[in-house]
Design an enzyme around this catalytic site. Structure first.
Site, PDB file in Angstrom:
ATOM      1  N   HIS A 213      -3.271   7.064   2.938  1.00 39.10           N
ATOM      2  CA  HIS A 213      -3.339   5.741   2.220  1.00 39.10           C
ATOM      3  C   HIS A 213      -4.829   5.277   2.577  1.00 39.10           C
ATOM      4  O   HIS A 213      -5.203   5.558   3.876  1.00 39.10           O
ATOM      5  CB  HIS A 213      -2.488   4.635   2.488  1.00 39.10           C
ATOM      6  CG  HIS A 213      -2.659   3.648   1.720  1.00 39.10           C
ATOM      7  ND1 HIS A 213      -3.514   2.603   0.919  1.00 39.10           N
ATOM      8  CD2 HIS A 213      -3.076   2.553   2.633  1.00 39.10           C
ATOM      9  CE1 HIS A 213      -3.979   2.039   0.622  1.00 39.10           C
ATOM     10  NE2 HIS A 213      -3.311   1.465   1.947  1.00 39.10           N
TER      11      HIS A 213
ATOM     12  N   ASN B 269      -9.573   0.755  -0.424  1.00 41.21           N
ATOM     13  CA  ASN B 269      -8.132   0.406  -0.447  1.00 41.21           C
ATOM     14  C   ASN B 269      -7.853  -0.667  -2.189  1.00 41.21           C
ATOM     15  O   ASN B 269      -8.027  -1.973  -2.358  1.00 41.21           O
ATOM     16  CB  ASN B 269      -7.573  -0.908   0.550  1.00 41.21           C
ATOM     17  CG  ASN B 269      -6.222  -0.428   0.524  1.00 41.21           C
ATOM     18  OD1 ASN B 269      -5.808  -0.261  -0.296  1.00 41.21           O
ATOM     19  ND2 ASN B 269      -6.163  -1.621   1.664  1.00 41.21           N
TER      20      ASN B 269
ATOM     21  N   CYS C 156       0.804  -1.083   0.063  1.00 39.55           N
ATOM     22  CA  CYS C 156       0.159  -0.004  -0.002  1.00 39.55           C
ATOM     23  C   CYS C 156       1.118   1.683   0.418  1.00 39.55           C
ATOM     24  O   CYS C 156       0.329   2.370   0.313  1.00 39.55           O
ATOM     25  CB  CYS C 156      -0.646  -0.363   1.776  1.00 39.55           C
ATOM     26  SG  CYS C 156      -2.423  -1.438   0.793  1.00 39.55           S
TER      27      CYS C 156
HETATM   28  O1  UT7 Z   1      -3.516  -1.200   3.933  1.00 37.05           O
HETATM   29  C1  UT7 Z   1      -2.650  -2.310   4.078  1.00 37.05           C
HETATM   30  C2  UT7 Z   1      -3.305  -2.961   4.319  1.00 37.05           C
HETATM   31  N1  UT7 Z   1      -4.637  -3.443   5.248  1.00 37.05           N
HETATM   32  C3  UT7 Z   1      -4.987  -2.499   6.637  1.00 37.05           C
HETATM   33  O2  UT7 Z   1      -4.901  -1.543   6.975  1.00 37.05           O
HETATM   34  C4  UT7 Z   1      -5.795  -3.095   7.103  1.00 37.05           C
HETATM   35  C5  UT7 Z   1      -5.828  -2.844   8.652  1.00 37.05           C
HETATM   36  N2  UT7 Z   1      -7.018  -3.291   9.153  1.00 37.05           N
HETATM   37  C6  UT7 Z   1      -8.233  -3.308   9.819  1.00 37.05           C
HETATM   38  O3  UT7 Z   1      -8.632  -2.333   8.875  1.00 37.05           O
HETATM   39  C7  UT7 Z   1      -8.602  -4.318  10.629  1.00 37.05           C
HETATM   40  O4  UT7 Z   1      -8.428  -4.644  11.401  1.00 37.05           O
HETATM   41  C8  UT7 Z   1     -10.321  -4.874   9.546  1.00 37.05           C
HETATM   42  C9  UT7 Z   1     -11.597  -3.899   9.316  1.00 37.05           C
HETATM   43  C10 UT7 Z   1      -9.575  -5.720   8.615  1.00 37.05           C
HETATM   44  C11 UT7 Z   1     -10.766  -5.438  10.800  1.00 37.05           C
HETATM   45  O5  UT7 Z   1     -12.023  -5.328  11.660  1.00 37.05           O
HETATM   46  P1  UT7 Z   1     -11.532  -5.498  12.894  1.00 37.05           P
HETATM   47  O6  UT7 Z   1     -12.013  -3.959  13.747  1.00 37.05           O
HETATM   48  O7  UT7 Z   1      -9.682  -5.050  13.213  1.00 37.05           O
HETATM   49  O8  UT7 Z   1     -12.206  -6.433  13.815  1.00 37.05           O
HETATM   50  P2  UT7 Z   1     -11.259  -7.557  14.134  1.00 37.05           P
HETATM   51  O9  UT7 Z   1     -10.413  -8.770  13.197  1.00 37.05           O
HETATM   52  O10 UT7 Z   1     -11.155  -8.063  15.450  1.00 37.05           O
HETATM   53  O11 UT7 Z   1     -13.052  -8.527  14.613  1.00 37.05           O
HETATM   54  C12 UT7 Z   1     -13.715  -8.890  14.994  1.00 37.05           C
HETATM   55  C13 UT7 Z   1     -15.181  -9.106  15.089  1.00 37.05           C
HETATM   56  C14 UT7 Z   1     -14.615 -10.703  14.984  1.00 37.05           C
HETATM   57  O12 UT7 Z   1     -15.504 -11.850  15.236  1.00 37.05           O
HETATM   58  P3  UT7 Z   1     -15.364 -12.214  16.837  1.00 37.05           P
HETATM   59  O13 UT7 Z   1     -13.838 -13.815  16.856  1.00 37.05           O
HETATM   60  O14 UT7 Z   1     -15.296 -10.462  17.792  1.00 37.05           O
HETATM   61  O15 UT7 Z   1     -16.588 -12.966  16.633  1.00 37.05           O
HETATM   62  C15 UT7 Z   1     -14.658 -11.033  13.033  1.00 37.05           C
HETATM   63  O16 UT7 Z   1     -14.523 -12.797  12.898  1.00 37.05           O
HETATM   64  O17 UT7 Z   1     -15.498  -8.925  13.976  1.00 37.05           O
HETATM   65  C16 UT7 Z   1     -15.911 -10.225  12.884  1.00 37.05           C
HETATM   66  N3  UT7 Z   1     -15.411  -9.974  11.558  1.00 37.05           N
HETATM   67  C17 UT7 Z   1     -16.958  -9.667  10.556  1.00 37.05           C
HETATM   68  N4  UT7 Z   1     -18.234  -9.083  11.053  1.00 37.05           N
HETATM   69  C18 UT7 Z   1     -18.952  -8.597   9.985  1.00 37.05           C
HETATM   70  C19 UT7 Z   1     -13.852  -9.528  10.378  1.00 37.05           C
HETATM   71  N5  UT7 Z   1     -14.580  -9.616   9.027  1.00 37.05           N
HETATM   72  C20 UT7 Z   1     -15.635  -9.313   9.396  1.00 37.05           C
HETATM   73  C21 UT7 Z   1     -17.396  -8.532   8.457  1.00 37.05           C
HETATM   74  N6  UT7 Z   1     -18.296  -8.402   8.948  1.00 37.05           N
HETATM   75  N7  UT7 Z   1     -17.052  -8.287   7.001  1.00 37.05           N
END
Ligand code: UT7
Length: 332
Positions: free
Chosen positions: A257, A287, A116
């Site tokens: 970004h 993204n 990125c």
């Molecule tokens: O460009 C550089 C590359 N990428 C990034 O910079 C991405 C950086 N990361 C992020 O933006 C975030 O970590 C994400 C958007 C990928 C995820 O958000 P988060 O708030 O960190 O969620 P998490 O991974 O901690 O997951 C929280 C919960 C989980 O459920 P449980 O285990 O608490 O029951 C996930 O399974 O949210 C769940 N979850 C979803 N729920 C609904 C993960 N993806 C989804 C989804 N819809 N699409």
């Protein structure tokens, strides 16, 4: 005494493929909701390329849009630098394909692989070629077709990414103009384990096994990437400001970004920048990896948040880990 030659951006344009994938459509594909995506990431919709449309195609369209907005003779382009992690193929480089498709006769170029941070790193490289005095026109492009390596059954990944490209022209600044002022950049390879595409390289060449194990898709540990991105974007932006004896209050426009709305606003808050100075278009494009910064520059111009003389901060954190921040004075 010879003066320092600065580089300046003399034009910017973006391109996204026409097909839009909304959160409502994603709700039917994976277990997610529009509310979750809007709240946790800030994306409403993203654009997805049709099958057979590759990174070089988006790049070429971005350059055509650039030419339409800021006419220039393609034959005067000295160098093409393309930031991408979704090249059309392993080789030839996307820069070679762009050169051929645009019919630029006497130029050279190469790709920059920095996740990125791909556009920012390409901009840094292009800037050095202008500053050296050797070149007068460098095309810097960021282009990614993330859908080509997205597992549309993985809800943690498929909601984030989109396809898109942007291009800027770099030329020597006039005497007295600041142009691109300074940059800082850093790689920390320990982060490779948190965001990567394992298959298709020399370590895991394509095989039935790599396909079965989904190794040709993006693998992301979102939480670890998020934590690093929030910390590192603040650190890099503060570092480049301090180096130039400036503070967040001096910045007129912050173009980061677009990976997650929360990463951008956390950085702005840390720097004491009000939200009206912060460019956010992740809601419309998601993204797009190397495409985000030039697409956001275009948004800034459209929303009249960017004008001649503004002090602009660019920042990115991405796979690698890679990170960087660039300060520049907007020139048009
Ligand atoms: O460009 C550089 C590359 N990428 C990034 O910079 C991405 C950086 N990361 C992020 O933006 C975030 O970590 C994400 C958007 C990928 C995820 O958000 P988060 O708030 O960190 O969620 P998490 O991974 O901690 O997951 C929280 C919960 C989980 O459920 P449980 O285990 O608490 O029951 C996930 O399974 O949210 C769940 N979850 C979803 N729920 C609904 C993960 N993806 C989804 C989804 N819809 N699409």
């Amino acid at each position: 005494m010879s003066r320092r030659i600065a580089a300046k951006i003399t034009g910017v344009a973006g391109y996204v493929p026409p097909r839009v994938l909304t959160n409502a459509e994603l709700e039917k594909m994976v277990d997610t909701t529009n509310e979750w995506i809007m709240e946790r990431v800030g994306i409403r919709e993203r654009h997805i390329a049709d099958k057979g449309v590759a990174a070089s195609d988006l790049a070429v369209e971005a350059v055509k849009n650039l030419q339409a907005k800021h006419p220039f003779d393609l034959q005067t382009v000295d160098l093409i630098v393309v930031g991408t992690v979704t090249p059309d193929m392993m080789y030839p480089s996307t820069a070679c394909l762009v050169q051929h498709k645009l019919g630029i006769e006497n130029t050279w170029g190469f790709d920059v692989s920095a996740g990125c941070s791909g556009f920012l790193y390409s901009l840094n490289v292009g800037t050095k070629f202008i500053e050296s005095g050797q070149y007068k026109r460098v095309l810097v492009i960021g282009s990614d077709v993330n859908s080509s390596m997205t597992d549309f059954t993985d809800r943690a990944v498929c909601i984030i990414f989109g396809d898109g490209a942007g291009a800027v022209m770099l030329e020597p600044a006039q005497e007295g103009e600041d142009g691109i002022i300074d940059h800082v950049a850093q790689v920390e390879g320990i982060g490779g384990q948190y965001l990567y595409m394992p298959g298709g390289g020399s370590l895991h060449p394509a095989s039935h096994e790599t396909v079965e194990k989904k190794m040709h898709y993006i693998h992301q540990d979102g939480k670890n990437v998020f934590k690093y991105a929030v910390k590192k974007m603040a650190e890099m932006t503060e570092r480049v400001l301090e180096k130039n004896k400036l503070t967040g209050q001096d910045v007129d426009c912050f173009i980061a970004h677009q990976a997650n709305r929360r990463i951008i606003t956390a950085t702005a808050e840390r720097l004491g920048m009000p939200l009206e100075k912060v460019i956010i278009n992740i809601d419309r494009f998601g993204n797009t990896t190397a495409g985000t910064i030039p697409l956001a520059m275009q948004t800034a111009l459209e929303e009249k948040k960017l004008k001649e003389g503004d002090l602009v901060m660019l920042a990115a954190v991405g796979a690698g880990f890679t990170s960087g921040a660039t300060l520049l004075r907007w020139a048009y």
